[in-house]
Design a protein around this motif. Structure first.
Motif, PDB file in Angstrom:
ATOM      1  N   TYR A   1     -21.534  -2.039 -64.697  1.00 30.21           N
ATOM      2  CA  TYR A   1     -20.648  -1.758 -65.822  1.00 30.21           C
ATOM      3  C   TYR A   1     -20.871  -2.696 -66.992  1.00 30.21           C
ATOM      4  N   THR A   2     -21.552  -3.825 -66.759  1.00 26.13           N
ATOM      5  CA  THR A   2     -21.823  -4.753 -67.855  1.00 26.13           C
ATOM      6  C   THR A   2     -23.304  -5.111 -67.855  1.00 26.13           C
ATOM      7  N   MET A   3     -23.752  -5.628 -68.973  1.00 26.28           N
ATOM      8  CA  MET A   3     -25.158  -6.015 -69.102  1.00 26.28           C
ATOM      9  C   MET A   3     -25.505  -7.210 -68.217  1.00 26.28           C
ATOM     10  N   ASP A   4     -24.494  -7.879 -67.648  1.00 28.05           N
ATOM     11  CA  ASP A   4     -24.740  -9.009 -66.751  1.00 28.05           C
ATOM     12  C   ASP A   4     -24.944  -8.572 -65.306  1.00 28.05           C
ATOM     13  N   ASP A   5     -24.665  -7.299 -64.993  1.00 25.43           N
ATOM     14  CA  ASP A   5     -24.823  -6.774 -63.640  1.00 25.43           C
ATOM     15  C   ASP A   5     -26.270  -6.353 -63.403  1.00 25.43           C
ATOM     16  N   SER A   6     -26.581  -6.048 -62.143  1.00 25.66           N
ATOM     17  CA  SER A   6     -27.896  -5.499 -61.799  1.00 25.66           C
ATOM     18  C   SER A   6     -27.738  -4.551 -60.624  1.00 25.66           C
ATOM     19  N   SER A   7     -28.747  -3.712 -60.444  1.00 26.63           N
ATOM     20  CA  SER A   7     -28.690  -2.706 -59.388  1.00 26.63           C
ATOM     21  C   SER A   7     -30.092  -2.204 -59.075  1.00 26.63           C
ATOM     22  N   VAL A   8     -30.253  -1.733 -57.850  1.00 30.54           N
ATOM     23  CA  VAL A   8     -31.462  -1.015 -57.441  1.00 30.54           C
ATOM     24  C   VAL A   8     -31.004   0.341 -56.924  1.00 30.54           C
ATOM     25  N   SER A   9     -31.691   1.396 -57.340  1.00 31.51           N
ATOM     26  CA  SER A   9     -31.347   2.748 -56.896  1.00 31.51           C
ATOM     27  C   SER A   9     -32.242   3.152 -55.731  1.00 31.51           C
ATOM     28  N   TYR A  10     -31.685   4.021 -54.883  1.00 36.06           N
ATOM     29  CA  TYR A  10     -32.401   4.528 -53.718  1.00 36.06           C
ATOM     30  C   TYR A  10     -32.225   6.034 -53.652  1.00 36.06           C
ATOM     31  N   ALA A  11     -33.277   6.729 -53.311  1.00 38.46           N
ATOM     32  CA  ALA A  11     -33.201   8.182 -53.164  1.00 38.46           C
ATOM     33  C   ALA A  11     -34.048   8.594 -51.971  1.00 38.46           C
ATOM     34  N   SER A  12     -33.558   9.565 -51.221  1.00 33.74           N
ATOM     35  CA  SER A  12     -34.291  10.079 -50.059  1.00 33.74           C
ATOM     36  C   SER A  12     -34.567  11.553 -50.271  1.00 33.74           C
ATOM     37  N   ALA A  13     -35.774  11.951 -49.966  1.00 32.92           N
ATOM     38  CA  ALA A  13     -36.164  13.353 -50.098  1.00 32.92           C
ATOM     39  C   ALA A  13     -36.857  13.813 -48.828  1.00 32.92           C
ATOM     40  N   VAL A  14     -36.878  15.103 -48.646  1.00 36.47           N
ATOM     41  CA  VAL A  14     -37.538  15.718 -47.508  1.00 36.47           C
ATOM     42  C   VAL A  14     -38.533  16.744 -48.048  1.00 36.47           C
ATOM     43  N   VAL A  15     -39.695  16.781 -47.430  1.00 35.00           N
ATOM     44  CA  VAL A  15     -40.718  17.782 -47.753  1.00 35.00           C
ATOM     45  C   VAL A  15     -40.907  18.642 -46.520  1.00 35.00           C
ATOM     46  N   TRP A  16     -40.950  19.953 -46.698  1.00 36.89           N
ATOM     47  CA  TRP A  16     -41.146  20.852 -45.564  1.00 36.89           C
ATOM     48  C   TRP A  16     -41.960  22.054 -45.994  1.00 36.89           C
ATOM     49  N   GLU A  17     -42.613  22.659 -45.006  1.00 38.90           N
ATOM     50  CA  GLU A  17     -43.393  23.861 -45.274  1.00 38.90           C
ATOM     51  C   GLU A  17     -42.430  25.009 -45.537  1.00 38.90           C
ATOM     52  N   ASP A  18     -42.593  25.665 -46.656  1.00 38.54           N
ATOM     53  CA  ASP A  18     -41.726  26.773 -47.052  1.00 38.54           C
ATOM     54  C   ASP A  18     -42.291  28.057 -46.465  1.00 38.54           C
ATOM     55  N   ARG A  19     -41.617  28.553 -45.459  1.00 36.82           N
ATOM     56  CA  ARG A  19     -42.066  29.778 -44.796  1.00 36.82           C
ATOM     57  C   ARG A  19     -41.277  30.979 -45.275  1.00 36.82           C
ATOM     58  N   GLY A  20     -40.444  30.796 -46.299  1.00 35.88           N
ATOM     59  CA  GLY A  20     -39.688  31.897 -46.869  1.00 35.88           C
ATOM     60  C   GLY A  20     -38.403  32.225 -46.144  1.00 35.88           C
ATOM     61  N   ASP A  21     -38.186  31.640 -44.958  1.00 39.58           N
ATOM     62  CA  ASP A  21     -36.992  31.961 -44.186  1.00 39.58           C
ATOM     63  C   ASP A  21     -35.993  30.803 -44.152  1.00 39.58           C
ATOM     64  N   GLN A  22     -36.286  29.741 -44.906  1.00 40.18           N
ATOM     65  CA  GLN A  22     -35.420  28.571 -44.881  1.00 40.18           C
ATOM     66  C   GLN A  22     -34.634  28.473 -46.175  1.00 40.18           C
ATOM     67  N   GLN A  23     -33.419  27.992 -46.073  1.00 38.52           N
ATOM     68  CA  GLN A  23     -32.594  27.783 -47.250  1.00 38.52           C
ATOM     69  C   GLN A  23     -32.665  26.317 -47.628  1.00 38.52           C
ATOM     70  N   ALA A  24     -32.189  26.030 -48.827  1.00 39.23           N
ATOM     71  CA  ALA A  24     -32.153  24.644 -49.286  1.00 39.23           C
ATOM     72  C   ALA A  24     -31.335  23.799 -48.324  1.00 39.23           C
ATOM     73  N   LEU A  25     -31.703  22.547 -48.226  1.00 41.58           N
ATOM     74  CA  LEU A  25     -31.012  21.621 -47.333  1.00 41.58           C
ATOM     75  C   LEU A  25     -29.679  21.192 -47.930  1.00 41.58           C
ATOM     76  N   GLU A  26     -28.724  20.945 -47.070  1.00 45.65           N
ATOM     77  CA  GLU A  26     -27.442  20.404 -47.514  1.00 45.65           C
ATOM     78  C   GLU A  26     -27.594  18.889 -47.657  1.00 45.65           C
ATOM     79  N   PRO A  27     -27.243  18.321 -48.803  1.00 43.16           N
ATOM     80  CA  PRO A  27     -27.337  16.872 -48.947  1.00 43.16           C
ATOM     81  C   PRO A  27     -26.417  16.150 -47.969  1.00 43.16           C
ATOM     82  N   ARG A  28     -26.900  15.056 -47.425  1.00 41.92           N
ATOM     83  CA  ARG A  28     -26.085  14.260 -46.504  1.00 41.92           C
ATOM     84  C   ARG A  28     -25.180  13.351 -47.320  1.00 41.92           C
TER      85      ARG A  28
END
Length: 184
Positions: free
Chosen positions: A151-178
């Protein structure tokens, strides 16, 4: 350079999780340390590794933090139109995540040039995007977090993101985020 290899710690972060997931299954681990590459080398190595990435017998773990924000990281980009600093950081990261989900290696490179976002694994991510070119694989982010809300210029942070890669066989729907990370 041995000092670079000694300072690298991402494999140590992933080994406990890989061992837990693999359980008693026998497997071979082939660590690949990706250094600072230009865009042509990212494309070249991506094409070289693509057949191995696309092989169903292989599990790939590509590791990167996202934005390292704060004076100690020498990165304080802030767009007040996004709200608080932590919201600006998230908007910045989500622009990158959108390009990655779209598997847009060129767009991701342009984004990095325009924002200078401190995504430390930008080169492995770009290599992955090039390896996925012309494939039937989907990529989706399932989790995003920041080490602290800035919230202030004196703070600091590191961001983290997780992704999944899968073979798209046409029968799968998007994943629900955890909304949480399993602990068992």
């Amino acid at each position: 350079d041995l000092s670079v290899e000694e300072a690298e710690h991402s494999i140590e972060m992933h080994l406990p999780y890989i061992l837990h997931v693999m359980g008693a299954t026998s497997f071979e681990l082939v660590p690949i340390l990706v250094g600072a590459l230009d865009e042509a080398a990212e494309a070249r190595y991506g094409a070289l590794l693509a057949p191995h990435l696309l092989c169903a017998e292989n599990l790939w773990v590509v590791s990167s933090d996202f934005c390292h924000w704060g004076r100690r990281f020498r990165y304080t980009r802030y767009d007040a139109a996004e709200g608080a600093i932590c919201q600006s950081i998230e908007a910045l990261d989500r622009r990158a995540m959108g390009l990655i989900e779209a598997q847009d290696a060129r767009g991701f490179a342009a984004y990095l040039r325009a924002t200078s976002n401190t995504i430390c694994g930008r080169h492995p991510i770009a290599l992955l995007l090039h390896a996925l070119e012309n494939s039937r694989f989907s990529l989706q982010f399932v989790r995003y977090a920041q080490s602290s809300s800035v919230y202030t210029m004196d703070d600091s942070s590191v961001s983290y993101a997780s992704a999944v890669v899968w073979e798209d066989r046409g029968d799968q729907q998007a994943l629900e985020p955890r909304t949480h990370i399993p602990t068992d």
